[in-house]
Design a protein around this motif. Structure first.
Motif, PDB file in Angstrom:
ATOM      1  N   UNK A 377      34.066 128.174  62.123  1.00  0.00           N
ATOM      2  CA  UNK A 377      32.872 128.319  62.946  1.00  0.00           C
ATOM      3  C   UNK A 377      32.951 129.537  63.836  1.00  0.00           C
ATOM      4  N   UNK A 378      34.112 129.771  64.424  1.00  0.00           N
ATOM      5  CA  UNK A 378      34.315 130.948  65.268  1.00  0.00           C
ATOM      6  C   UNK A 378      34.203 132.219  64.433  1.00  0.00           C
ATOM      7  N   UNK A 379      34.751 132.188  63.235  1.00  0.00           N
ATOM      8  CA  UNK A 379      34.658 133.364  62.352  1.00  0.00           C
ATOM      9  C   UNK A 379      33.200 133.729  62.084  1.00  0.00           C
ATOM     10  N   UNK A 380      32.343 132.734  61.837  1.00  0.00           N
ATOM     11  CA  UNK A 380      30.928 133.022  61.598  1.00  0.00           C
ATOM     12  C   UNK A 380      30.257 133.570  62.850  1.00  0.00           C
ATOM     13  N   UNK A 381      30.619 133.069  64.015  1.00  0.00           N
ATOM     14  CA  UNK A 381      30.088 133.633  65.258  1.00  0.00           C
ATOM     15  C   UNK A 381      30.520 135.088  65.421  1.00  0.00           C
ATOM     16  N   UNK A 382      31.714 135.389  64.992  1.00  0.00           N
ATOM     17  CA  UNK A 382      32.204 136.774  65.077  1.00  0.00           C
ATOM     18  C   UNK A 382      31.407 137.694  64.157  1.00  0.00           C
ATOM     19  N   UNK A 383      31.064 137.210  62.960  1.00  0.00           N
ATOM     20  CA  UNK A 383      30.204 137.996  62.068  1.00  0.00           C
ATOM     21  C   UNK A 383      28.887 138.321  62.772  1.00  0.00           C
ATOM     22  N   UNK A 384      28.317 137.318  63.415  1.00  0.00           N
ATOM     23  CA  UNK A 384      27.027 137.513  64.094  1.00  0.00           C
ATOM     24  C   UNK A 384      27.166 138.523  65.220  1.00  0.00           C
ATOM     25  N   UNK A 385      28.225 138.425  65.997  1.00  0.00           N
ATOM     26  CA  UNK A 385      28.437 139.353  67.120  1.00  0.00           C
ATOM     27  C   UNK A 385      28.536 140.797  66.640  1.00  0.00           C
ATOM     28  N   UNK A 386      29.211 141.002  65.534  1.00  0.00           N
ATOM     29  CA  UNK A 386      29.343 142.365  64.997  1.00  0.00           C
ATOM     30  C   UNK A 386      27.983 142.923  64.593  1.00  0.00           C
ATOM     31  N   UNK A 387      27.152 142.092  63.955  1.00  0.00           N
ATOM     32  CA  UNK A 387      25.838 142.558  63.506  1.00  0.00           C
ATOM     33  C   UNK A 387      24.909 142.862  64.674  1.00  0.00           C
ATOM     34  N   UNK A 388      25.120 142.199  65.813  1.00  0.00           N
ATOM     35  CA  UNK A 388      24.277 142.428  66.985  1.00  0.00           C
ATOM     36  C   UNK A 388      24.887 143.463  67.937  1.00  0.00           C
ATOM     37  N   UNK A 389      25.922 144.128  67.488  1.00  0.00           N
ATOM     38  CA  UNK A 389      26.566 145.204  68.234  1.00  0.00           C
ATOM     39  C   UNK A 389      27.038 144.699  69.600  1.00  0.00           C
ATOM     40  N   UNK A 390      27.853 143.664  69.562  1.00  0.00           N
ATOM     41  CA  UNK A 390      28.393 143.082  70.792  1.00  0.00           C
ATOM     42  C   UNK A 390      29.446 143.987  71.405  1.00  0.00           C
ATOM     43  N   UNK A 391      29.527 143.946  72.728  1.00  0.00           N
ATOM     44  CA  UNK A 391      30.523 144.757  73.439  1.00  0.00           C
ATOM     45  C   UNK A 391      31.940 144.315  73.103  1.00  0.00           C
ATOM     46  N   UNK A 392      32.098 143.021  72.815  1.00  0.00           N
ATOM     47  CA  UNK A 392      33.418 142.505  72.452  1.00  0.00           C
ATOM     48  C   UNK A 392      33.237 141.360  71.470  1.00  0.00           C
TER      49      UNK A 392
END
Length: 502
Positions: A377-392
């Motif tokens: 679940x965390x891995x999928x959240x990380x995919x989403x963060x990368x696509x939304x250009x998250x600061x971290x």
């Protein structure tokens, strides 16, 4: 809880929108005698109505900015205040009820025609399309007119499940329970999935192509609390590594106008778009309303600019707005379709992102967390963060710590009170992270309302010049009242007085 209603009431709802359909369909049905005519009929098996306006206005994505700004139309006011909606035109319960049963009727007639053709092999993809359209129409109805699926599903009211075209007036149908409705949706989906074929469509994006069909199956099973199936079907839709299918927001802030931004969002070549629907709706002209706006307080405290474990989302640096009262992501617009050029009359159409890779990813993340596969679940959240250009890019520890400390019930710290089992601590904190991400991903799209229902979120609505109003965790007003014309035919109300019942 079972009540009977007439078929006429199911299809009519409000007579003005459907009498033409009832007048003409019998003759047209008799002529559906070729595969091409089945294909043509199935074009009508997709929603032409929308709940976006109602659902978004009912959600906590809106605040009252005071009487300096003029009030919007009646249906927006009633939605915002969780009152029964009395209008009968676009973006209303009656329009939604009629629209869904219209697509169900088209799907049922297509299935009859396919049987009468002897179910040749070349017709099987269209049988799959008809089955999944029928399931989708009923699913949309449950999302609007029913409570969320949970421990009380065997008692909560469902919707009438239509499995054959109506040919007689006065036939009685039972509304049944939500559990019974979900079982029938599940059956249709399972029968449809093996039959779906992208080769059947000229433009798969506008139909239930394979990715869209599996995305729908994943969402339904998530709502059905069938987590392993939700994970399986989401993976069929977007794969194990969905990075290339997600909406990469890197370039969106560079668009010089909202129109270009919108066109990029609805581009048929955008890999994140799995299925687009053109519904009759004015929401694209009204979601910028300033009185009940998506304002700066919400943006900075709860939505696109809010504090989160992923820090700043650079994808949303540049958005548009009318001052601080209405800040919006220009992902949608309404297109006016002229029916009479002299009188300048017509309808507004709205492109709806029915299924996207990003939303499917977040559905899978939630399913993983509910299945206690936290690392995935965390891995999928990380995919989403990368696509939304998250600061971290957050890890499990930082997500757990952030949402453990986020306890303010006025923000994304609202307590979760679903009618299914979750554990406090890590599971709850990771679920809050998914709900936070989904709130940002689907802003203006009405889907926040579904999470409010499913997770029993309590909302306190501050009203200018009045006492606050409160929507409790399992308040029956979370199920929109069915249309008055259907009520008059004898169908049971979910609640019988304007006061809330928890």
């Amino acid at each position: 809880y079972k009540r009977q209603i007439s078929l006429l009431a199911v299809l009519l709802g409000s007579i003005t929108s459907c009498d033409g359909f009832l007048d003409t369909m019998p003759d047209k049905r008799a002529e559906v005698n070729s595969l091409q005519k089945v294909k043509d009929l199935l074009v009508s098996a997709y929603p032409k109505s929308s709940a976006l306006l109602m659902e978004e206005m009912m959600s906590d994505n809106r605040q009252d900015n005071g009487d300096k700004y003029s009030l919007p139309n009646n249906k927006m006011i009633q939605s915002f205040r969780w009152e029964d909606i009395t209008d009968v035109d676009q973006d209303t319960p009656g329009y939604m009820w009629d629209g869904c049963y219209m697509i169900i009727a088209a799907a049922n007639q297509a299935l009859v025609a396919i049987r009468e053709l002897g179910e040749p092999e070349e017709a099987l993809p269209y049988k799959g399309e008809a089955l999944i359209c029928r399931a989708y129409g009923h699913f949309l109805l449950t999302n609007v007119f029913c409570m969320a699926y949970g421990n009380d599903a065997d008692k909560d009211l469902g919707v009438p499940y239509m499995t054959a075209p109506g040919t007689s007036i006065g036939v009685k149908y039972e509304r049944g329970t939500l559990k019974e409705t979900y079982e029938k949706i599940d059956k249709d989906i399972e029968e449809a999935l093996p039959l779906i074929s992208d080769e059947a469509y000229t433009v798969p994006l506008y139909h239930f192509n394979k990715r869209a069909a599996y995305s729908f199956a994943a969402q339904f099973n998530l709502f059905y609390n069938q987590y392993e199936k939700a994970i399986k079907y989401a993976t069929e839709a977007i794969g194990e590594d969905p990075g290339s299918l997600l909406r990469n927001m890197n370039g969106y802030s560079q668009f010089p106008s909202s129109k270009e931004y919108t066109l990029a969002f609805i581009d048929k070549d955008e890999p994140a778009n799995l299925m687009l629907i053109g519904a009759l709706s004015r929401w694209g002209t009204q979601y910028t309303n300033q009185r009940y706006g998506h304002n700066r307080t919400l943006c900075e405290g709860e939505t696109i600019w809010s504090p989160a474990a992923w820090g700043h989302l650079m994808a949303y640096d540049k958005v548009l707005g009318y001052g601080d009262q209405s800040i919006f992501v220009p992902k949608m617009d309404a297109i006016f379709e002229t029916t009479n050029a002299v009188l300048n009359t017509g309808y507004y159409r709205q492109v709806i992102f029915a299924f996207t890779s990003d939303k499917t990813l977040l559905n899978r993340a939630e399913a993983y967390i509910l299945a206690k596969q936290y690392d995935k679940g965390v891995r999928d959240l990380q995919y989403w963060c990368k696509a939304k250009v998250a600061a971290q890019i957050p890890d499990m520890e930082s997500l757990n710590t952030f949402y453990e400390k986020t306890v303010d019930p006025k923000t994304n710290g609202k307590p979760l009170n679903p009618k299914f089992d979750i554990e406090s601590g890590l599971q709850t904190n990771l679920l809050k992270a998914v709900l936070h991400a989904r709130r940002i991903e689907t802003v203006h799209e009405g889907e926040r309302w579904l999470d409010i229902k499913r997770f029993g979120l309590k909302i306190t609505r501050e009203l200018y010049g009045e006492s606050p109003i409160v929507l409790e965790s399992h308040d029956l007003r979370k199920a929109i009242q069915i249309p008055a014309a259907v009520v008059s035919a004898g169908i049971c109300l979910l609640y019988t007085s304007p006061s809330p019942r928890d």
